[in-house]
Design an enzyme around this catalytic site. Sequence first.
Site, PDB file in Angstrom:
ATOM      1  N   LYS A  31      25.407 108.732  18.398  1.00  0.00           N
ATOM      2  CA  LYS A  31      24.380 109.657  18.890  1.00  0.00           C
ATOM      3  C   LYS A  31      24.295 109.582  20.415  1.00  0.00           C
ATOM      4  O   LYS A  31      23.262 109.920  21.009  1.00  0.00           O
ATOM      5  CB  LYS A  31      23.012 109.327  18.266  1.00  0.00           C
ATOM      6  N   ALA A  69      22.145 109.581  26.378  1.00  0.00           N
ATOM      7  CA  ALA A  69      21.906 111.037  26.371  1.00  0.00           C
ATOM      8  C   ALA A  69      20.427 111.395  26.436  1.00  0.00           C
ATOM      9  O   ALA A  69      20.060 112.549  26.232  1.00  0.00           O
ATOM     10  CB  ALA A  69      22.536 111.650  25.133  1.00  0.00           C
ATOM     11  N   LEU A  71      16.288 111.493  25.604  1.00  0.00           N
ATOM     12  CA  LEU A  71      15.426 111.632  24.412  1.00  0.00           C
ATOM     13  C   LEU A  71      16.247 112.054  23.199  1.00  0.00           C
ATOM     14  O   LEU A  71      17.091 112.957  23.310  1.00  0.00           O
ATOM     15  CB  LEU A  71      14.362 112.711  24.693  1.00  0.00           C
ATOM     16  N   GLU A 121      16.227 108.237  33.344  1.00  0.00           N
ATOM     17  CA  GLU A 121      14.936 107.539  33.505  1.00  0.00           C
ATOM     18  C   GLU A 121      15.092 106.057  33.162  1.00  0.00           C
ATOM     19  O   GLU A 121      14.563 105.183  33.848  1.00  0.00           O
ATOM     20  CB  GLU A 121      13.876 108.195  32.601  1.00  0.00           C
ATOM     21  N   GLU A 141      16.492 118.616  31.301  1.00  0.00           N
ATOM     22  CA  GLU A 141      15.229 119.011  30.676  1.00  0.00           C
ATOM     23  C   GLU A 141      14.908 120.478  30.925  1.00  0.00           C
ATOM     24  O   GLU A 141      14.441 121.188  30.023  1.00  0.00           O
ATOM     25  CB  GLU A 141      14.072 118.140  31.201  1.00  0.00           C
ATOM     26  N   ARG A 144      16.508 122.745  28.571  1.00  0.00           N
ATOM     27  CA  ARG A 144      16.152 122.532  27.152  1.00  0.00           C
ATOM     28  C   ARG A 144      14.713 122.953  26.862  1.00  0.00           C
ATOM     29  O   ARG A 144      14.214 122.751  25.763  1.00  0.00           O
ATOM     30  CB  ARG A 144      16.297 121.063  26.779  1.00  0.00           C
ATOM     31  N   GLY A 149       9.529 112.898  30.805  1.00  0.00           N
ATOM     32  CA  GLY A 149       8.333 112.195  30.332  1.00  0.00           C
ATOM     33  C   GLY A 149       8.470 110.689  30.398  1.00  0.00           C
ATOM     34  O   GLY A 149       7.563 109.966  30.015  1.00  0.00           O
TER      35      GLY A 149
HETATM   36  C1  1HE Z   1      22.150 113.585  20.390  1.00  0.00           C
HETATM   37  C2  1HE Z   1      21.778 113.647  21.756  1.00  0.00           C
HETATM   38  C3  1HE Z   1      20.388 113.646  22.052  1.00  0.00           C
HETATM   39  C4  1HE Z   1      23.930 113.718  21.627  1.00  0.00           C
HETATM   40  N1  1HE Z   1      19.536 113.563  21.018  1.00  0.00           N
HETATM   41  N2  1HE Z   1      21.252 113.506  19.407  1.00  0.00           N
HETATM   42  N3  1HE Z   1      19.385 115.130  27.124  1.00  0.00           N
HETATM   43  C5  1HE Z   1      20.254 116.070  26.860  1.00  0.00           C
HETATM   44  O1  1HE Z   1      19.974 117.225  26.928  1.00  0.00           O
HETATM   45  C6  1HE Z   1      21.652 115.586  26.517  1.00  0.00           C
HETATM   46  C7  1HE Z   1      22.113 116.136  25.198  1.00  0.00           C
HETATM   47  N4  1HE Z   1      23.463 115.673  24.893  1.00  0.00           N
HETATM   48  C8  1HE Z   1      24.565 116.207  25.463  1.00  0.00           C
HETATM   49  O2  1HE Z   1      24.512 117.032  26.351  1.00  0.00           O
HETATM   50  C9  1HE Z   1      25.876 115.702  24.947  1.00  0.00           C
HETATM   51  O3  1HE Z   1      25.700 115.201  23.633  1.00  0.00           O
HETATM   52  C10 1HE Z   1      26.527 114.589  25.806  1.00  0.00           C
HETATM   53  C11 1HE Z   1      26.975 115.182  27.139  1.00  0.00           C
HETATM   54  C12 1HE Z   1      25.602 113.416  26.037  1.00  0.00           C
HETATM   55  C13 1HE Z   1      27.771 114.035  25.048  1.00  0.00           C
HETATM   56  O4  1HE Z   1      28.613 115.110  24.694  1.00  0.00           O
HETATM   57  P1  1HE Z   1      29.688 114.917  23.519  1.00  0.00           P
HETATM   58  O5  1HE Z   1      30.477 116.180  23.414  1.00  0.00           O
HETATM   59  O6  1HE Z   1      30.411 113.639  23.712  1.00  0.00           O
HETATM   60  O7  1HE Z   1      28.820 114.686  22.163  1.00  0.00           O
HETATM   61  P2  1HE Z   1      28.095 115.745  21.203  1.00  0.00           P
HETATM   62  O8  1HE Z   1      29.104 116.331  20.263  1.00  0.00           O
HETATM   63  O9  1HE Z   1      27.247 116.697  21.951  1.00  0.00           O
HETATM   64  O10 1HE Z   1      27.114 114.795  20.383  1.00  0.00           O
HETATM   65  C14 1HE Z   1      27.621 113.816  19.499  1.00  0.00           C
HETATM   66  C15 1HE Z   1      26.495 113.467  18.555  1.00  0.00           C
HETATM   67  O11 1HE Z   1      25.451 112.863  19.301  1.00  0.00           O
HETATM   68  C16 1HE Z   1      25.891 114.668  17.888  1.00  0.00           C
HETATM   69  O12 1HE Z   1      25.406 114.249  16.636  1.00  0.00           O
HETATM   70  P3  1HE Z   1      26.138 114.679  15.253  1.00  0.00           P
HETATM   71  O13 1HE Z   1      25.320 114.023  14.189  1.00  0.00           O
HETATM   72  O14 1HE Z   1      26.121 116.185  15.241  1.00  0.00           O
HETATM   73  O15 1HE Z   1      27.552 114.118  15.365  1.00  0.00           O
HETATM   74  C17 1HE Z   1      24.701 115.000  18.765  1.00  0.00           C
HETATM   75  O16 1HE Z   1      23.686 115.694  18.099  1.00  0.00           O
HETATM   76  C18 1HE Z   1      24.245 113.614  19.121  1.00  0.00           C
HETATM   77  N5  1HE Z   1      23.480 113.627  20.371  1.00  0.00           N
HETATM   78  N6  1HE Z   1      22.891 113.740  22.505  1.00  0.00           N
HETATM   79  C19 1HE Z   1      19.967 113.485  19.749  1.00  0.00           C
HETATM   80  N7  1HE Z   1      19.916 113.673  23.317  1.00  0.00           N
HETATM   81  C20 1HE Z   1      10.564 111.278  27.422  1.00  0.00           C
HETATM   82  S1  1HE Z   1      11.114 112.840  27.855  1.00  0.00           S
HETATM   83  C21 1HE Z   1      12.818 112.683  28.099  1.00  0.00           C
HETATM   84  C22 1HE Z   1      13.407 114.046  28.184  1.00  0.00           C
HETATM   85  C23 1HE Z   1      14.855 114.047  27.811  1.00  0.00           C
HETATM   86  O17 1HE Z   1      15.527 113.040  27.791  1.00  0.00           O
HETATM   87  S2  1HE Z   1      15.510 115.553  27.419  1.00  0.00           S
HETATM   88  C24 1HE Z   1      17.076 115.125  26.709  1.00  0.00           C
HETATM   89  C25 1HE Z   1      18.096 115.409  27.671  1.00  0.00           C
END
Ligand code: 1HE
Length: 267
Positions: A31, A69, A71, A121, A141, A144, A149
Amino acid sequence: MIDIDTLTLKNLRLERHEDGVWIVTLNRPAKRNALDVATVDEMILLFANAADWGARAIVLAAEGDHFCAGLDLVEHHRADRSPADFMRICLRWHEAFNKMEYGGVPIIAALKGAVVGGGLELASAAHIRVADASTYFALPEGQRGLFTGGGATIRVSDLVGKARMIDMILTGRVYQGDEAISVGLAQYLVEGSSFDVALDLARKAAANLPLTNFAICSAISHMQNMSALDAAYAESAVAGIVNTQPEARARLEAFANRTAARIRPNE
Ligand code: 1HE
């Protein structure tokens, strides 16, 4: 208090070395080490007790190709949280990250791949960040439909400045390589493994006296929250305690009798 020897962790992995260096590894690579509730709970437990459990320095590492990645968006989506629910989630994140920043034990983050959103963070609560060639930083963020936070408005803006942080979250700007270093997102950019360099730095930090490290990795952050006048006063109180600690006498003696290493520039 929980006995460290019987502690079982699900989403973090803990390795303890003889010299007091701990390796704490984010361990949900499938994940991309996204931060779910369980992971943050484990962080609070570990970082709140690290000093009492004998940690002298910690490498915060990650399994897989990405540091973190942010939250867990899937958990967040499925939980369908109320504003109060999510506020409590954020307060738990703050608790974990405050235990890191103010806990008095040096934490060195070994970064790679994505250090994004809440992952940035988390990294910004460490005392030293080591990036490698694969590392990239972003605040997705904005795109999305979210807002930071987990303390980015304080720690990320402290690192890069308010204007750059606003640009990152508004436009999704990604920083990497030398540019990431030049804006302050990490202190080191290494050609090989960020983990190896972070471990080396942790070993150096662990060789300092614990009370000295406590001041460095707690007092400086507290003083930033104070007025300059109060911070100077608090600094004198901390220095009064640290600089007269009996454990420092041997080090001062070694300097006085010329057996201690001298500081020299790199050749
Ligand atoms: C996740 C998450 C996640 C991956 N939550 N499951 N964060 C983001 O917007 C980042 C979101 N993630 C990405 O942009 C990409 O996943 C990555 C650049 C980090 C990696 O890419 P990649 O191609 O290696 O992986 P993927 O195919 O996108 O993801 C692989 C798996 O990880 C997949 O799960 P699967 O069950 O479908 O295989 C994804 O769903 C899972 N995954 N990232 C949950 N973030 C207190 S407020 C804080 C605010 C925030 O942090 S906003 C979040 C910002």
